[in-house]
Motif scaffolding. Structure first.
Motif, PDB file in Angstrom:
ATOM      1  N   VAL A  52     -16.788  -3.552 -13.477  1.00  0.00           N
ATOM      2  CA  VAL A  52     -15.167  -3.217 -14.019  1.00  0.00           C
ATOM      3  C   VAL A  52     -15.127  -1.574 -14.771  1.00  0.00           C
ATOM      4  O   VAL A  52     -13.901  -1.027 -14.509  1.00  0.00           O
ATOM      5  CB  VAL A  52     -14.790  -4.091 -15.280  1.00  0.00           C
ATOM      6  CG1 VAL A  52     -13.936  -3.438 -16.323  1.00  0.00           C
ATOM      7  CG2 VAL A  52     -14.743  -5.582 -15.051  1.00  0.00           C
ATOM      8  N   ARG A  53     -16.417  -1.183 -14.880  1.00  0.00           N
ATOM      9  CA  ARG A  53     -15.725  -0.131 -15.561  1.00  0.00           C
ATOM     10  C   ARG A  53     -15.578   0.752 -14.527  1.00  0.00           C
ATOM     11  O   ARG A  53     -14.726   1.767 -14.357  1.00  0.00           O
ATOM     12  CB  ARG A  53     -17.281   0.409 -16.195  1.00  0.00           C
ATOM     13  CG  ARG A  53     -17.691  -0.090 -17.737  1.00  0.00           C
ATOM     14  CD  ARG A  53     -18.855   0.331 -18.555  1.00  0.00           C
ATOM     15  NE  ARG A  53     -18.422  -0.248 -19.680  1.00  0.00           N
ATOM     16  CZ  ARG A  53     -18.256  -0.613 -20.816  1.00  0.00           C
ATOM     17  NH1 ARG A  53     -16.700   0.549 -20.758  1.00  0.00           N
ATOM     18  NH2 ARG A  53     -18.712  -1.024 -21.602  1.00  0.00           N
ATOM     19  N   LEU A  54     -15.666   0.771 -13.004  1.00  0.00           N
ATOM     20  CA  LEU A  54     -16.005   1.242 -12.338  1.00  0.00           C
ATOM     21  C   LEU A  54     -14.273   1.361 -11.949  1.00  0.00           C
ATOM     22  O   LEU A  54     -14.056   2.473 -11.264  1.00  0.00           O
ATOM     23  CB  LEU A  54     -17.112   0.597 -11.039  1.00  0.00           C
ATOM     24  CG  LEU A  54     -17.414   2.234  -9.690  1.00  0.00           C
ATOM     25  CD1 LEU A  54     -17.035   3.106 -10.657  1.00  0.00           C
ATOM     26  CD2 LEU A  54     -18.178   1.427  -9.025  1.00  0.00           C
ATOM     27  N   ALA A  55     -13.580   0.101 -11.663  1.00  0.00           N
ATOM     28  CA  ALA A  55     -12.990  -0.620 -10.783  1.00  0.00           C
ATOM     29  C   ALA A  55     -11.575   0.201 -11.957  1.00  0.00           C
ATOM     30  O   ALA A  55     -11.121   0.938 -11.585  1.00  0.00           O
ATOM     31  CB  ALA A  55     -12.112  -1.766 -10.871  1.00  0.00           C
ATOM     32  N   LEU A  56     -11.990   0.178 -13.480  1.00  0.00           N
ATOM     33  CA  LEU A  56     -11.064   1.174 -14.239  1.00  0.00           C
ATOM     34  C   LEU A  56     -10.998   2.318 -14.087  1.00  0.00           C
ATOM     35  O   LEU A  56     -10.127   3.518 -14.100  1.00  0.00           O
ATOM     36  CB  LEU A  56     -11.141   0.951 -16.102  1.00  0.00           C
ATOM     37  CG  LEU A  56     -10.835  -0.668 -16.358  1.00  0.00           C
ATOM     38  CD1 LEU A  56     -12.135  -1.191 -17.486  1.00  0.00           C
ATOM     39  CD2 LEU A  56      -9.639  -1.322 -16.149  1.00  0.00           C
ATOM     40  N   VAL A  93     -12.697  -7.213  -4.698  1.00  0.00           N
ATOM     41  CA  VAL A  93     -13.143  -8.001  -3.686  1.00  0.00           C
ATOM     42  C   VAL A  93     -13.836  -8.948  -4.420  1.00  0.00           C
ATOM     43  O   VAL A  93     -15.208  -8.709  -4.118  1.00  0.00           O
ATOM     44  CB  VAL A  93     -12.325  -8.010  -2.385  1.00  0.00           C
ATOM     45  CG1 VAL A  93     -12.312  -9.053  -1.633  1.00  0.00           C
ATOM     46  CG2 VAL A  93     -11.919  -6.923  -2.358  1.00  0.00           C
ATOM     47  N   PRO A  94     -13.474  -9.955  -4.832  1.00  0.00           N
ATOM     48  CA  PRO A  94     -15.187 -11.337  -5.178  1.00  0.00           C
ATOM     49  C   PRO A  94     -15.818 -12.173  -3.525  1.00  0.00           C
ATOM     50  O   PRO A  94     -14.500 -12.734  -3.148  1.00  0.00           O
ATOM     51  CB  PRO A  94     -14.346 -12.160  -6.685  1.00  0.00           C
ATOM     52  CG  PRO A  94     -13.006 -12.371  -5.514  1.00  0.00           C
ATOM     53  CD  PRO A  94     -12.965 -10.939  -5.752  1.00  0.00           C
ATOM     54  N   ILE A 147      -8.606  -8.250  -6.774  1.00  0.00           N
ATOM     55  CA  ILE A 147      -8.082  -8.578  -8.282  1.00  0.00           C
ATOM     56  C   ILE A 147      -7.922  -6.484  -8.788  1.00  0.00           C
ATOM     57  O   ILE A 147      -8.819  -6.066  -8.449  1.00  0.00           O
ATOM     58  CB  ILE A 147      -9.082  -8.391  -8.725  1.00  0.00           C
ATOM     59  CG1 ILE A 147      -9.892 -10.334  -8.678  1.00  0.00           C
ATOM     60  CG2 ILE A 147      -8.991  -8.504 -10.521  1.00  0.00           C
ATOM     61  CD1 ILE A 147     -10.889 -10.692  -8.871  1.00  0.00           C
ATOM     62  N   ASP A 148      -6.400  -6.724  -9.180  1.00  0.00           N
ATOM     63  CA  ASP A 148      -6.336  -4.888  -9.795  1.00  0.00           C
ATOM     64  C   ASP A 148      -7.037  -5.651 -11.915  1.00  0.00           C
ATOM     65  O   ASP A 148      -6.520  -6.206 -12.802  1.00  0.00           O
ATOM     66  CB  ASP A 148      -4.515  -5.165  -9.805  1.00  0.00           C
ATOM     67  CG  ASP A 148      -4.173  -4.140 -10.140  1.00  0.00           C
ATOM     68  OD1 ASP A 148      -5.220  -2.774 -11.665  1.00  0.00           O
ATOM     69  OD2 ASP A 148      -3.153  -3.510 -10.627  1.00  0.00           O
ATOM     70  N   VAL A 149      -7.661  -4.436 -11.406  1.00  0.00           N
ATOM     71  CA  VAL A 149      -8.897  -4.466 -12.708  1.00  0.00           C
ATOM     72  C   VAL A 149      -7.917  -4.033 -13.610  1.00  0.00           C
ATOM     73  O   VAL A 149      -7.406  -4.142 -14.971  1.00  0.00           O
ATOM     74  CB  VAL A 149     -10.492  -3.996 -12.341  1.00  0.00           C
ATOM     75  CG1 VAL A 149     -10.346  -3.898 -14.396  1.00  0.00           C
ATOM     76  CG2 VAL A 149     -11.530  -5.098 -12.362  1.00  0.00           C
ATOM     77  N   ARG A 150      -6.965  -2.609 -13.708  1.00  0.00           N
ATOM     78  CA  ARG A 150      -6.511  -1.942 -14.894  1.00  0.00           C
ATOM     79  C   ARG A 150      -5.000  -3.303 -15.258  1.00  0.00           C
ATOM     80  O   ARG A 150      -4.693  -3.032 -16.695  1.00  0.00           O
ATOM     81  CB  ARG A 150      -5.436  -0.836 -13.973  1.00  0.00           C
ATOM     82  CG  ARG A 150      -6.691   0.527 -13.741  1.00  0.00           C
ATOM     83  CD  ARG A 150      -6.421   1.096 -12.535  1.00  0.00           C
ATOM     84  NE  ARG A 150      -7.320   2.490 -13.552  1.00  0.00           N
ATOM     85  CZ  ARG A 150      -6.752   3.998 -12.437  1.00  0.00           C
ATOM     86  NH1 ARG A 150      -5.921   4.252 -12.252  1.00  0.00           N
ATOM     87  NH2 ARG A 150      -8.142   4.571 -12.568  1.00  0.00           N
ATOM     88  N   ARG A 151      -4.423  -3.742 -14.503  1.00  0.00           N
ATOM     89  CA  ARG A 151      -3.421  -4.486 -15.108  1.00  0.00           C
ATOM     90  C   ARG A 151      -3.859  -5.430 -15.294  1.00  0.00           C
ATOM     91  O   ARG A 151      -3.680  -5.990 -16.813  1.00  0.00           O
ATOM     92  CB  ARG A 151      -3.132  -5.685 -13.130  1.00  0.00           C
ATOM     93  CG  ARG A 151      -2.178  -6.420 -13.644  1.00  0.00           C
ATOM     94  CD  ARG A 151      -1.222  -7.278 -12.372  1.00  0.00           C
ATOM     95  NE  ARG A 151      -2.040  -8.155 -12.260  1.00  0.00           N
ATOM     96  CZ  ARG A 151      -2.709  -8.996 -12.713  1.00  0.00           C
ATOM     97  NH1 ARG A 151      -1.737  -8.915 -13.977  1.00  0.00           N
ATOM     98  NH2 ARG A 151      -3.382  -9.660 -12.324  1.00  0.00           N
TER      99      ARG A 151
END
Length: 255
Positions: free
Chosen positions: A151-155, A162-163, A200-204
């Motif tokens: 999640v930190r990487l996605a942010l 993608v799970p 999944i849009d983690v920032r959203r």
């Protein structure tokens, strides 16, 4: 190889990846039945551009399986793997050439792993990782509660997550009796079922945009939300409810 020194693989590495995937795919087919049972991503392919692929972790074979799934979905994943893989005299040089990223746990270079993964994503690559950080210790092979690195990487990069659920991999390669199990599997090939979720849009989920910082509590919440999706996919493939929707907590493993 220091994680922060990651460089995008060239044409020769792409050819090596194709050859290795073909060889390993043949071996996996000989000892298991890899079934992509549900493809929720658009056009049955992973999105173009930077993407983070996360999977549950039950077997030493998961890295190979996830790489093969990525190839079936049109991407060559740059897997984040433990430093021990890179120290292997045979495997180490190959995974370095393929652009895999070492995760040096418990060292001063550990933070560099995320830096290297961010560099790969900024180059438009697909990065694969196991958010639990280790093979699950749950006796029933349910996913553990995730770490927050994915999640930190996605942010940080804006890449979608993608799970990918893998069920049955523990029957392919276990913690003990590896050779005996593989020999048995050539006769009685176990099913390894795979489910791929929507990006999944983690920032959203975090309610932020751009380079705005996110507090630790929000990161933890979003990590649990992403893991809930992955655990639900595992439960769907298994045909039974998950005992812990966000993953098995550490205190349950100590019980």
């Amino acid at each position: 190889m220091e994680p922060s020194t990651w460089q995008r693989p060239g044409l020769r590495a792409a050819l090596l990846y194709a050859v290795a995937a073909g060889l390993l795919g043949s071996i996996v087919s000989a000892v298991s039945r890899l079934e992509l049972t549900r493809r929720a991503v658009p056009e049955a392919a992973l999105p173009d551009g930077p993407v983070i692929v996360v999977a549950n972790h039950t077997s030493f074979a998961d890295g190979i399986l996830l790489a093969l799934v990525g190839r079936r979905l049109g991407r060559s994943l740059r897997l984040m793997a433990t430093g021990g893989v890179f120290r292997s005299g045979v495997v180490g040089p190959v995974v370095r050439r393929l652009g895999f990223i070492p995760v040096l746990r418990g060292t001063d270079s550990a933070a560099g792993s995320l830096d290297a993964a961010a560099t790969a994503l900024e180059a438009g690559e697909a990065v694969g990782l196991f958010p639990e950080g280790r093979i699950t210790r749950d006796p029933q092979h349910w996913p553990e509660r995730s770490k927050t690195g994915a999640v930190r990487l996605a942010l940080r990069t804006g890449a979608h997550v993608v799970p990918v659920a893998l069920v049955g991999a523990h029957q392919l390669v276990g913690r003990t009796g590896i050779v005996a199990r593989l020999l048995r599997n050539t006769v009685l090939r176990p099913r390894v079922r795979v489910a791929v979720g929507e990006p999944i849009d983690v920032r959203r989920l975090a309610g932020v945009s751009g380079d705005l910082s996110v507090d630790d509590a929000t990161v933890r919440r979003v990590a649990d939300e992403v893991m809930t999706v992955l655990v639900s996919q595992v439960a769907e493939l298994r045909g039974e409810p998950a005992p812990y929707p966000i993953g098995v907590p550490a205190e349950a493993l100590r019980a």
